[in-house]
Design a protein around this motif. Structure first.
Motif, mmCIF file in Angstrom:
data_model
loop_
_atom_site.group_PDB
_atom_site.id
_atom_site.type_symbol
_atom_site.label_atom_id
_atom_site.label_comp_id
_atom_site.label_asym_id
_atom_site.label_seq_id
_atom_site.Cartn_x
_atom_site.Cartn_y
_atom_site.Cartn_z
ATOM 1 N N ILE A 22 7.303 -24.486 2.229
ATOM 2 C CA ILE A 22 7.924 -25.366 1.236
ATOM 3 C C ILE A 22 7.411 -25.091 -0.170
ATOM 4 O O ILE A 22 8.173 -25.198 -1.136
ATOM 5 N N VAL A 23 6.160 -24.719 -0.335
ATOM 6 C CA VAL A 23 5.591 -24.514 -1.674
ATOM 7 C C VAL A 23 6.371 -23.478 -2.476
ATOM 8 O O VAL A 23 6.777 -23.744 -3.607
ATOM 9 N N PRO A 24 6.658 -22.275 -1.944
ATOM 10 C CA PRO A 24 7.443 -21.323 -2.751
ATOM 11 C C PRO A 24 8.870 -21.792 -2.996
ATOM 12 O O PRO A 24 9.430 -21.564 -4.072
ATOM 13 N N ILE A 25 9.454 -22.454 -2.026
ATOM 14 C CA ILE A 25 10.825 -22.946 -2.205
ATOM 15 C C ILE A 25 10.863 -23.992 -3.312
ATOM 16 O O ILE A 25 11.763 -23.986 -4.165
ATOM 17 N N ALA A 26 9.887 -24.884 -3.341
ATOM 18 C CA ALA A 26 9.834 -25.914 -4.387
ATOM 19 C C ALA A 26 9.636 -25.293 -5.762
ATOM 20 O O ALA A 26 10.244 -25.730 -6.742
ATOM 21 N N SER A 27 8.812 -24.254 -5.856
ATOM 22 C CA SER A 27 8.599 -23.618 -7.158
ATOM 23 C C SER A 27 9.857 -22.899 -7.630
ATOM 24 O O SER A 27 10.149 -22.881 -8.826
ATOM 25 N N VAL A 28 10.625 -22.322 -6.724
ATOM 26 C CA VAL A 28 11.893 -21.679 -7.095
ATOM 27 C C VAL A 28 12.885 -22.724 -7.586
ATOM 28 O O VAL A 28 13.572 -22.523 -8.593
ATOM 29 N N ILE A 29 12.954 -23.841 -6.906
ATOM 30 C CA ILE A 29 13.870 -24.913 -7.327
ATOM 31 C C ILE A 29 13.467 -25.447 -8.694
ATOM 32 O O ILE A 29 14.315 -25.675 -9.569
ATOM 33 N N ARG A 30 12.165 -25.637 -8.922
ATOM 34 C CA ARG A 30 11.675 -26.118 -10.214
ATOM 35 C C ARG A 30 11.993 -25.117 -11.326
ATOM 36 O O ARG A 30 12.456 -25.497 -12.405
ATOM 37 N N ALA A 31 11.779 -23.831 -11.068
ATOM 38 C CA ALA A 31 12.050 -22.809 -12.081
ATOM 39 C C ALA A 31 13.539 -22.715 -12.396
ATOM 40 O O ALA A 31 13.926 -22.554 -13.558
ATOM 41 N N GLY A 55 15.666 -25.150 -12.179
ATOM 42 C CA GLY A 55 15.993 -26.344 -12.965
ATOM 43 C C GLY A 55 15.629 -26.181 -14.423
ATOM 44 O O GLY A 55 16.381 -26.581 -15.316
ATOM 45 N N ARG A 56 14.460 -25.581 -14.678
ATOM 46 C CA ARG A 56 14.063 -25.317 -16.071
ATOM 47 C C ARG A 56 15.006 -24.332 -16.744
ATOM 48 O O ARG A 56 15.340 -24.487 -17.916
ATOM 49 N N ALA A 57 15.415 -23.297 -16.017
ATOM 50 C CA ALA A 57 16.317 -22.289 -16.590
ATOM 51 C C ALA A 57 17.664 -22.908 -16.941
ATOM 52 O O ALA A 57 18.237 -22.627 -17.997
ATOM 53 N N ILE A 58 18.156 -23.760 -16.070
ATOM 54 C CA ILE A 58 19.439 -24.426 -16.342
ATOM 55 C C ILE A 58 19.312 -25.340 -17.552
ATOM 56 O O ILE A 58 20.180 -25.373 -18.421
ATOM 57 N N ALA A 59 18.222 -26.081 -17.642
ATOM 58 C CA ALA A 59 18.020 -26.989 -18.776
ATOM 59 C C ALA A 59 17.896 -26.222 -20.084
ATOM 60 O O ALA A 59 18.452 -26.618 -21.105
#
Length: 167
Positions: A35-44, A46-50
């Motif tokens: 889950i840790v790498p998946i969560a970091s990909v989702i967070r990154a 989200g930042r790119a979209i923002a």
């Protein structure tokens, strides 16, 4: 002779029915590691979209200048005024790039396209060959404005090469 008795298995009283605490801890650790790498990909992402949704003024200016450069590359510069740029498009139509009420607009006579918004100043200058003053080799463009949300002033100068012209 007597018949041998068939073997029967006795049910064990200590037979397991479920999972152990060690197995639960091991599975939890494996899931956490995944889950840790998946969560970091989702967070990154989200930042790119923002950040792409809130494009900076500099990026908008560069995008607008790139559009002007591509438009000049697909046509020929007919006239360079101090506050306007007239182009002959590949289709044969003339188009004009001009500042109109704080918007840099490209008009081909039928449609108007807003290239950049919140522009306070737009200047153009023809760059001529030194040995042939009647032959243009490029266009210098200066754009100034102010971001209405932050009040930050911006300024961009760009030199755009034109196709060689015969005179």
């Amino acid at each position: 002779m007597s018949n041998p008795k068939p073997l029967r298995f006795k049910p064990r009283s200590n037979q397991r029915h479920g999972i152990s605490l060690i197995e639960v801890i091991a599975c939890t650790a494996i899931v956490a590691v995944m889950i840790v790498p998946i969560a970091s990909v989702i967070r990154a992402s989200g930042r790119a979209i923002a950040s792409s949704a809130e494009m900076s003024n500099e990026a908008k200016l560069r995008s607008g200048i790139r559009w002007v450069k591509d438009t000049i590359g697909n046509g020929a510069v007919v006239n360079v005024g101090s506050r306007n740029l007239t182009l002959l498009m590949a289709s044969g139509q003339k188009g004009e790039l001009v500042l109109d009420s704080n918007n840099l607009i490209f008009s081909d006579g039928r449609t108007k396209t807003v290239v950049l918004e919140n522009i306070g100043r737009f200047e153009c200058e023809a760059i001529m060959r030194s040995e042939k003053p009647t032959s243009m080799i490029g266009v210098a463009i200066r754009i100034e404005g102010k971001d209405p949300s932050t009040g930050t002033a911006f300024k961009l100068e760009s030199l755009i090469a034109t196709a060689p012209q015969s005179s």
